[in-house]
Scaffold this active site. Sequence first.
Site, short mmCIF file in Angstrom:
data_model
loop_
_atom_site.label_atom_id
_atom_site.label_comp_id
_atom_site.label_asym_id
_atom_site.label_seq_id
_atom_site.Cartn_x
_atom_site.Cartn_y
_atom_site.Cartn_z
N ASN A 192 -1.12 -2.29 -2.69
CA ASN A 192 -2.40 -2.93 -2.37
C ASN A 192 -3.56 -1.97 -2.15
OD1 ASN A 192 -1.39 -5.65 -2.49
ND2 ASN A 192 -0.39 -5.25 -0.54
N ALA B 19 2.20 -0.74 3.19
CA ALA B 19 3.16 -1.67 3.79
C ALA B 19 4.60 -1.16 3.76
CB ALA B 19 3.08 -3.03 3.10
N GLU C 110 2.11 12.12 5.90
CA GLU C 110 1.84 10.68 5.83
C GLU C 110 0.45 10.39 6.37
OE1 GLU C 110 3.41 6.77 8.19
OE2 GLU C 110 4.96 8.10 7.39
N ARG D 137 -2.82 -2.09 15.65
CA ARG D 137 -2.72 -3.32 14.86
C ARG D 137 -1.50 -4.12 15.28
NH1 ARG D 137 -3.63 -2.18 8.83
NH2 ARG D 137 -3.83 -4.44 8.89
#
Length: 147
Positions: A10, A76, A97, A106
């Site tokens: 995404n 994700a 990362e 979140r």
Amino acid sequence: MQILVLHGPNLSLLGRREPGIYGSCTLPEIDRQLQALGRELGCDVTCRQSDVEGELVGWIGQAPGIFAGIVINPAAYTHTSVALRDAVAAAGIPVVEVHLSNTHAREAFRHQSYTAAVCLGQIQGFGPQSYLLGLRALHGFLSSTER
């Protein structure tokens, strides 16, 4: 020095996907910034994006011997992929990362990273700067170990 940057699922939608969380910068803009910083640091940056877990795993597996290290935003897959974690662990090259958003601010399911424990480090919450900071950190680490 060759550096691979991998963008997970995404991320091709950046600029129009939830701009309140991910900002308005597009993935091609991030890639251009990474390549410009790579030139400044004296390294070549190759950027790839895939929504397919197996493709990301394959690129990580092919990286040793070609790339000195990897900057990855697993997106994700950070929270779900043992396969990606195992590929990073098996690669035998440094991996940093990165995340655009602060995953700890979140939803609770985003607080767990399967990949972070097998990475050199993790940078998150700084929008597109997370990628640039990740590239600088990886380059600095690789430069200090090249002697």
